[in-house]
Design a protein around this motif. Structure first.
Motif, PDB file in Angstrom:
ATOM      1  N   GLN A   1       0.831  -1.206   0.000  1.00 29.28           N
ATOM      2  CA  GLN A   1       0.000   0.000   0.000  1.00 29.28           C
ATOM      3  C   GLN A   1       0.868   1.260   0.000  1.00 29.28           C
ATOM      4  O   GLN A   1       0.509   2.275  -0.614  1.00 29.28           O
ATOM      5  CB  GLN A   1      -0.925  -0.010   1.212  1.00 29.28           C
ATOM      6  CG  GLN A   1      -2.105  -0.959   1.065  1.00 29.28           C
ATOM      7  CD  GLN A   1      -2.927  -1.098   2.333  1.00 29.28           C
ATOM      8  OE1 GLN A   1      -2.443  -0.839   3.438  1.00 29.28           O
ATOM      9  NE2 GLN A   1      -4.172  -1.519   2.192  1.00 29.28           N
ATOM     10  N   ASN A   2       2.007   1.192   0.662  1.00 31.14           N
ATOM     11  CA  ASN A   2       2.921   2.338   0.704  1.00 31.14           C
ATOM     12  C   ASN A   2       3.730   2.487  -0.579  1.00 31.14           C
ATOM     13  O   ASN A   2       4.213   3.583  -0.881  1.00 31.14           O
ATOM     14  CB  ASN A   2       3.878   2.203   1.893  1.00 31.14           C
ATOM     15  CG  ASN A   2       3.171   2.272   3.226  1.00 31.14           C
ATOM     16  OD1 ASN A   2       2.170   2.978   3.371  1.00 31.14           O
ATOM     17  ND2 ASN A   2       3.667   1.541   4.214  1.00 31.14           N
ATOM     18  N   TRP A   3       3.887   1.402  -1.314  1.00 31.89           N
ATOM     19  CA  TRP A   3       4.756   1.418  -2.492  1.00 31.89           C
ATOM     20  C   TRP A   3       4.017   1.541  -3.818  1.00 31.89           C
ATOM     21  O   TRP A   3       4.622   1.886  -4.832  1.00 31.89           O
ATOM     22  CB  TRP A   3       5.578   0.112  -2.537  1.00 31.89           C
ATOM     23  CG  TRP A   3       6.474  -0.133  -1.379  1.00 31.89           C
ATOM     24  CD1 TRP A   3       7.005   0.797  -0.532  1.00 31.89           C
ATOM     25  CD2 TRP A   3       6.935  -1.416  -0.912  1.00 31.89           C
ATOM     26  NE1 TRP A   3       7.771   0.183   0.428  1.00 31.89           N
ATOM     27  CE2 TRP A   3       7.756  -1.181   0.212  1.00 31.89           C
ATOM     28  CE3 TRP A   3       6.741  -2.730  -1.346  1.00 31.89           C
ATOM     29  CZ2 TRP A   3       8.373  -2.207   0.927  1.00 31.89           C
ATOM     30  CZ3 TRP A   3       7.354  -3.764  -0.658  1.00 31.89           C
ATOM     31  CH2 TRP A   3       8.159  -3.502   0.466  1.00 31.89           C
ATOM     32  N   LYS A   4       2.740   1.234  -3.864  1.00 31.43           N
ATOM     33  CA  LYS A   4       2.053   1.018  -5.139  1.00 31.43           C
ATOM     34  C   LYS A   4       2.121   2.218  -6.072  1.00 31.43           C
ATOM     35  O   LYS A   4       2.227   2.051  -7.297  1.00 31.43           O
ATOM     36  CB  LYS A   4       0.602   0.608  -4.903  1.00 31.43           C
ATOM     37  CG  LYS A   4      -0.272   1.672  -4.251  1.00 31.43           C
ATOM     38  CD  LYS A   4      -1.709   1.172  -4.115  1.00 31.43           C
ATOM     39  CE  LYS A   4      -2.617   2.243  -3.554  1.00 31.43           C
ATOM     40  NZ  LYS A   4      -4.025   1.789  -3.461  1.00 31.43           N
TER      41      LYS A   4
ATOM     42  N   SER B   1       6.660  -5.466 -14.167  1.00 28.14           N
ATOM     43  CA  SER B   1       6.254  -6.807 -13.752  1.00 28.14           C
ATOM     44  C   SER B   1       6.485  -6.934 -12.255  1.00 28.14           C
ATOM     45  O   SER B   1       7.548  -6.590 -11.750  1.00 28.14           O
ATOM     46  CB  SER B   1       7.073  -7.864 -14.493  1.00 28.14           C
ATOM     47  OG  SER B   1       6.866  -7.786 -15.885  1.00 28.14           O
ATOM     48  N   LEU B   2       5.488  -7.437 -11.538  1.00 20.64           N
ATOM     49  CA  LEU B   2       5.589  -7.622 -10.093  1.00 20.64           C
ATOM     50  C   LEU B   2       5.812  -9.102  -9.810  1.00 20.64           C
ATOM     51  O   LEU B   2       5.018  -9.948 -10.248  1.00 20.64           O
ATOM     52  CB  LEU B   2       4.331  -7.124  -9.390  1.00 20.64           C
ATOM     53  CG  LEU B   2       4.188  -5.604  -9.210  1.00 20.64           C
ATOM     54  CD1 LEU B   2       3.979  -4.910 -10.548  1.00 20.64           C
ATOM     55  CD2 LEU B   2       3.020  -5.280  -8.287  1.00 20.64           C
TER      56      LEU B   2
ATOM     57  N   VAL C   1      -4.139  -4.989  -4.213  1.00 22.14           N
ATOM     58  CA  VAL C   1      -3.595  -3.821  -3.525  1.00 22.14           C
ATOM     59  C   VAL C   1      -2.912  -2.867  -4.503  1.00 22.14           C
ATOM     60  O   VAL C   1      -3.084  -1.642  -4.428  1.00 22.14           O
ATOM     61  CB  VAL C   1      -2.617  -4.252  -2.420  1.00 22.14           C
ATOM     62  CG1 VAL C   1      -1.945  -3.027  -1.788  1.00 22.14           C
ATOM     63  CG2 VAL C   1      -3.343  -5.056  -1.355  1.00 22.14           C
ATOM     64  N   ALA C   2      -2.139  -3.411  -5.425  1.00 22.03           N
ATOM     65  CA  ALA C   2      -1.426  -2.565  -6.388  1.00 22.03           C
ATOM     66  C   ALA C   2      -2.323  -2.098  -7.525  1.00 22.03           C
ATOM     67  O   ALA C   2      -1.911  -1.252  -8.335  1.00 22.03           O
ATOM     68  CB  ALA C   2      -0.222  -3.309  -6.957  1.00 22.03           C
ATOM     69  N   GLU C   3      -3.525  -2.667  -7.599  1.00 23.17           N
ATOM     70  CA  GLU C   3      -4.495  -2.315  -8.634  1.00 23.17           C
ATOM     71  C   GLU C   3      -3.912  -2.544 -10.034  1.00 23.17           C
ATOM     72  O   GLU C   3      -3.921  -1.679 -10.898  1.00 23.17           O
ATOM     73  CB  GLU C   3      -4.967  -0.866  -8.460  1.00 23.17           C
ATOM     74  CG  GLU C   3      -5.653  -0.624  -7.114  1.00 23.17           C
ATOM     75  CD  GLU C   3      -6.043   0.836  -6.902  1.00 23.17           C
ATOM     76  OE1 GLU C   3      -5.783   1.660  -7.798  1.00 23.17           O
ATOM     77  OE2 GLU C   3      -6.613   1.152  -5.846  1.00 23.17           O
TER      78      GLU C   3
END
Length: 332
Positions: free
Chosen positions: A89-92, A100-101, A123-125
């Motif tokens: 949530q802090n990084w997205k 690519s994740l 979370v990253a949408e």
């Protein structure tokens, strides 16, 4: 060559960063603690987790997520499963629009029941085809030492899987692709639980016959669960399934097996954690999530139930082991 950010500087995160660097990429490793980032940056070491193993010059360390993620084409998420949501949530908003994740975490989020790839997508949408899983029989210290190993890059988008495969292919590290993300994640989660059981058996003084039984029957219950939630049976017999299970259940480098040994000797969770440098094994947390998923889909998982009993319900290890042996007879 691609830009790679590895978010999480534990033993496996650091090792994966080293592999990407040895494969010819520029890698930035994010560490929560300043002393770890400085050690990586200034001394080419992560002494806290990998001792005196030398890290490549193409790797650098930072505590700044924005610095780590700036321009990264591959973002590797190497924090524990139960803290991934908060960190992501802090990084997205810092992650590039087509990056690519790659998930390293092996677990199911306890609060939601989501696999890690599902959690990352939510979370990253980002669409699920941008999320990959790296898994297999990959004990961090051996890989960091450059010992030959293979792994699996699982992604529903095969083209993206191949891009990650090419980027992580170091001389000593052979990646295979797979589109069965579900199977790879269920196998990776369950193997930690089964390794706890293998460790408990070893701590009780049982030998190789018992270990082989735990591994084989552990694979059987893992396969039942994986197939019920949509996995491909072939995944469970490959590197992500049987390969990872054998390594984690038998190696003295396996934290889950070591933790289980302490439990098998009669120690409490707190005592076992103290004996493993304050680190609680991932399988302890995952066991409840796996049990809940199995109950939801109607799959019997007696070894998982036994681990939950020992870790969370105060069950006696002797009684649990005898209970497993005393189950009703049936065809294999």
């Amino acid at each position: 060559m691609v830009q790679v950010a590895v978010m999480g500087a534990g033993s496996w995160g650091t090792t994966v960063a080293k592999v990407f660097a040895d494969a010819g990429n520029e890698v930035r490793l994010w560490a929560r603690r300043a002393e770890v980032a400085e050690d990586v940056r200034d001394n080419h070491r992560n002494s806290a987790y990998l001792g005196d193993i030398e890290l490549p010059a193409a790797m650098t360390g930072t505590t700044d997520p924005a610095e780590a993620l700036n321009g990264a084409e591959i973002v590797v998420l190497g924090v524990p499963s139960q803290s991934l949501r908060e960190n992501l949530q802090n990084w997205k908003d810092l992650i590039g629009p087509d990056a690519s994740l790659v998930s390293l975490a092996k677990g199911i989020e306890h609060s939601s029941g989501l696999r890690m790839s599902q959690l990352i997508s939510e979370v990253a949408e980002v669409p699920s085809e941008r999320v990959a899983v790296l898994t297999g029989p990959n004990l961090a210290r051996e890989v960091a030492q450059g010992q030959p190993a293979a792994t699996v890059v699982a992604c529903t988008d095969m083209d993206r899987a191949k891009l990650i495969q090419a980027a992580v292919a170091a001389p000593y590290f052979r990646p295979y692709t797979n589109t069965d993300v579900i199977g790879c994640e269920i196998a990776g989660t369950c193997k930690n639980v089964i390794a706890l059981a293998a460790g408990i058996a070893a701590g009780m003084g049982f030998g190789d016959n018992t270990a082989a039984t735990v591994i084989t029957r552990g694979l059987a219950e893992t396969t039942r669960l994986a197939l019920e939630v949509g996995a491909d049976a072939r995944t469970l017999s490959g590197l992500a399934g049987m390969g990872d299970l054998v390594a984690t259940c038998t190696s003295t480098l396996s934290r889950n097996r070591r933790f289980g040994e302490h439990l098998g000797k009669g120690e409490t969770l707190e005592q076992a954690a103290a004996s493993t440098k304050g680190q609680v094994a991932e399988g302890v947390v995952s066991s409840q999530s796996v049990q809940e998923l199995a109950e939801k889909v109607g799959v019997e998982m007696p070894i998982t139930d036994a681990v939950v009993g020992v870790c969370h319900e105060g069950a006696d290890v002797q009684q649990v082991m005898m209970g497993l042996l005393g189950r009703s007879k049936k065809a294999e």
